[in-house]
Write a protein that holds these residues in place. Sequence first.
Motif, PDB file in Angstrom:
ATOM      1  N   PHE A  55      -4.714 -20.672  -3.989  1.00  0.00           N
ATOM      2  CA  PHE A  55      -3.698 -19.884  -3.304  1.00  0.00           C
ATOM      3  C   PHE A  55      -4.392 -18.830  -2.445  1.00  0.00           C
ATOM      4  CE2 PHE A  55      -1.654 -21.650  -6.967  1.00  0.00           C
ATOM      5  CZ  PHE A  55      -0.313 -21.812  -6.637  1.00  0.00           C
ATOM      6  N   ALA A  56      -3.730 -18.445  -1.359  1.00  0.00           N
ATOM      7  CA  ALA A  56      -4.281 -17.406  -0.482  1.00  0.00           C
ATOM      8  C   ALA A  56      -3.154 -16.500  -0.024  1.00  0.00           C
ATOM      9  CB  ALA A  56      -4.982 -18.032   0.723  1.00  0.00           C
ATOM     10  N   SER A  57      -3.533 -15.312   0.435  1.00  0.00           N
ATOM     11  CA  SER A  57      -2.540 -14.351   0.929  1.00  0.00           C
ATOM     12  C   SER A  57      -3.163 -13.450   1.986  1.00  0.00           C
ATOM     13  CB  SER A  57      -1.992 -13.500  -0.222  1.00  0.00           C
ATOM     14  OG  SER A  57      -1.041 -12.565   0.261  1.00  0.00           O
ATOM     15  N   GLU A 108      -0.663  -8.537  -6.019  1.00  0.00           N
ATOM     16  CA  GLU A 108      -0.952  -8.621  -7.445  1.00  0.00           C
ATOM     17  C   GLU A 108      -1.849  -9.818  -7.733  1.00  0.00           C
ATOM     18  OE1 GLU A 108       2.550  -9.664  -9.740  1.00  0.00           O
ATOM     19  OE2 GLU A 108       3.340 -10.811  -8.059  1.00  0.00           O
ATOM     20  N   PRO A 109      -2.600  -9.807  -8.836  1.00  0.00           N
ATOM     21  CA  PRO A 109      -3.431 -10.968  -9.191  1.00  0.00           C
ATOM     22  C   PRO A 109      -2.593 -12.242  -9.287  1.00  0.00           C
ATOM     23  CG  PRO A 109      -3.982  -9.079 -10.570  1.00  0.00           C
ATOM     24  CD  PRO A 109      -2.753  -8.698  -9.798  1.00  0.00           C
ATOM     25  N   LEU A 110      -3.203 -13.368  -8.899  1.00  0.00           N
ATOM     26  CA  LEU A 110      -2.496 -14.645  -8.925  1.00  0.00           C
ATOM     27  C   LEU A 110      -1.945 -14.942 -10.312  1.00  0.00           C
ATOM     28  CD1 LEU A 110      -1.677 -17.340  -7.588  1.00  0.00           C
ATOM     29  CD2 LEU A 110      -3.932 -18.222  -8.239  1.00  0.00           C
ATOM     30  N   ARG A 125      -7.224 -12.996   1.116  1.00  0.00           N
ATOM     31  CA  ARG A 125      -7.355 -12.908  -0.343  1.00  0.00           C
ATOM     32  C   ARG A 125      -7.191 -14.325  -0.897  1.00  0.00           C
ATOM     33  NH1 ARG A 125      -5.326  -8.954  -4.129  1.00  0.00           N
ATOM     34  NH2 ARG A 125      -5.905  -9.676  -6.222  1.00  0.00           N
ATOM     35  N   CYS A 126      -8.052 -14.720  -1.816  1.00  0.00           N
ATOM     36  CA  CYS A 126      -8.038 -16.096  -2.322  1.00  0.00           C
ATOM     37  C   CYS A 126      -8.317 -16.106  -3.811  1.00  0.00           C
ATOM     38  CB  CYS A 126      -9.086 -16.919  -1.567  1.00  0.00           C
ATOM     39  SG  CYS A 126      -9.341 -18.589  -2.206  1.00  0.00           S
ATOM     40  N   GLU A 127      -7.471 -16.812  -4.564  1.00  0.00           N
ATOM     41  CA  GLU A 127      -7.687 -17.019  -5.999  1.00  0.00           C
ATOM     42  C   GLU A 127      -7.200 -18.415  -6.347  1.00  0.00           C
ATOM     43  OE1 GLU A 127      -6.156 -13.974  -8.573  1.00  0.00           O
ATOM     44  OE2 GLU A 127      -6.776 -12.345  -7.243  1.00  0.00           O
ATOM     45  N   SER A 128      -7.677 -18.941  -7.472  1.00  0.00           N
ATOM     46  CA  SER A 128      -7.236 -20.266  -7.896  1.00  0.00           C
ATOM     47  C   SER A 128      -6.881 -20.259  -9.374  1.00  0.00           C
ATOM     48  CB  SER A 128      -8.312 -21.322  -7.628  1.00  0.00           C
ATOM     49  OG  SER A 128      -9.472 -21.068  -8.380  1.00  0.00           O
TER      50      SER A 128
END
Length: 428
Positions: A156-158, A164-166, A147-150
């Motif tokens: 950030f990754a998990s 939960e949303p970043l 999972r990846c968001e910025s």
Amino acid sequence: MNAPLRFHPRKTDSSYADLVQDAVVDPSLYTDPALFEAEMDKIFYKTWIWVAHESEIKNPGDFKTAQIGRQPVIVVRDKTGKINVLENRCRHRGATVCEKHKGNATGFTCPYHSWSYGLDGKLRGLPYPEGYEDVIEKADLPLQSLRCESYHGMIFASFNQEIEPLSDFLGHAKKWIDLFMKQGAGFPIKVQGEHKFSFKGNWKIQLENTTDGYHFPVVHKTFLSSVDEETSEMLSFMTDDQSITRSLGNGHSVMIMVPEHVDLDVDDGSEQLQERFAHVTEELSKTMPPEQVRRIVRSLHGAGFNLNLFPNVAMSMSFFRVLHPVSVGETQIRHVALGMDGGPEIANRERLRIHEHFQGPFGFGSPDDAEAWERVQAGSHAGRDAPILVNRGLNREWVDDNGDKVSHSTDETGMREAYAMWKKMMEK
């Protein structure tokens, strides 16, 4: 409010959360190998971990390798511009498919049996396919994708696909990330380089440090004596009532060291530019209007605060500090220097010189910090009858209107916030 100096008995052998009670921490948090393994599973493989800044992978094919806990990953921008975070582990026999720290590639190939993967992680080919008919389908064996968001360029990754949303995880810290990025003085922030080192101590010892203003004039006395009087005065926050620490929820905290530089867009004109940067001012004034020159020069030291993002990255005045837990008694640190993407070269060079002076391998800050951290690790073997205290400022901590706990910058509010999150995650 006085915190106890001893612990109540643990409920069970596996009740790790009992090791943090009020503002007292059991030293086994630094020394217990079984607890370290539990932290990998319950924290590092469950929450958002910072892995890169977007400036490090600007173009299609750009990649950077990183670590989440003890697992290697690749952060890469594919041909469509999408950022992927992939397990750096071949699906065949588990060998890493990328050993370079950064670069540009069209794909990744395992050095053991030459299985090859695209930038999106898809298995593109394998040599000598005879023997795999009706055994595997390439579509079933991509590099595992995280999972990846910025947020504001921070990637950030998990491993936790249900996390939960970043944006929710960062919560009140988002405001401070926004403020931190203003040190670009109108230009985007970029990574200029990094200094990597290890210390013989647990990762939480470093986690505690970033919003620990209490240690600064003691551990960094030599640094303060090495800089000009204006810089030393700017960092004299011990008795400044405007210099505070805030808990921000989810383990995050911020320590304000230079209140007048919290929002670098705000300038009433009363602050005199430092004489040490006169050569920068002179050079920039040849091609830029005075207000832009002033904005850039005021930003050379970075933002006026340290922001700690649980569990592995700090946005510390003018650099990123990234921690990577190697073992219960060893931690790797990366100090990432920042500059202005498209900004004047003379200003970026000056920012590098400032970074080298404190964070660099021959700087005044990193070696002193590392020695203090290693001494804490050595002393922690005294056992639970000599607990770690994080109770400074409990008598003057207050809660503001948005729920942040607030105290002086020399108080241990940030540490208590980090251990509250540690306890919450270890209880799951």
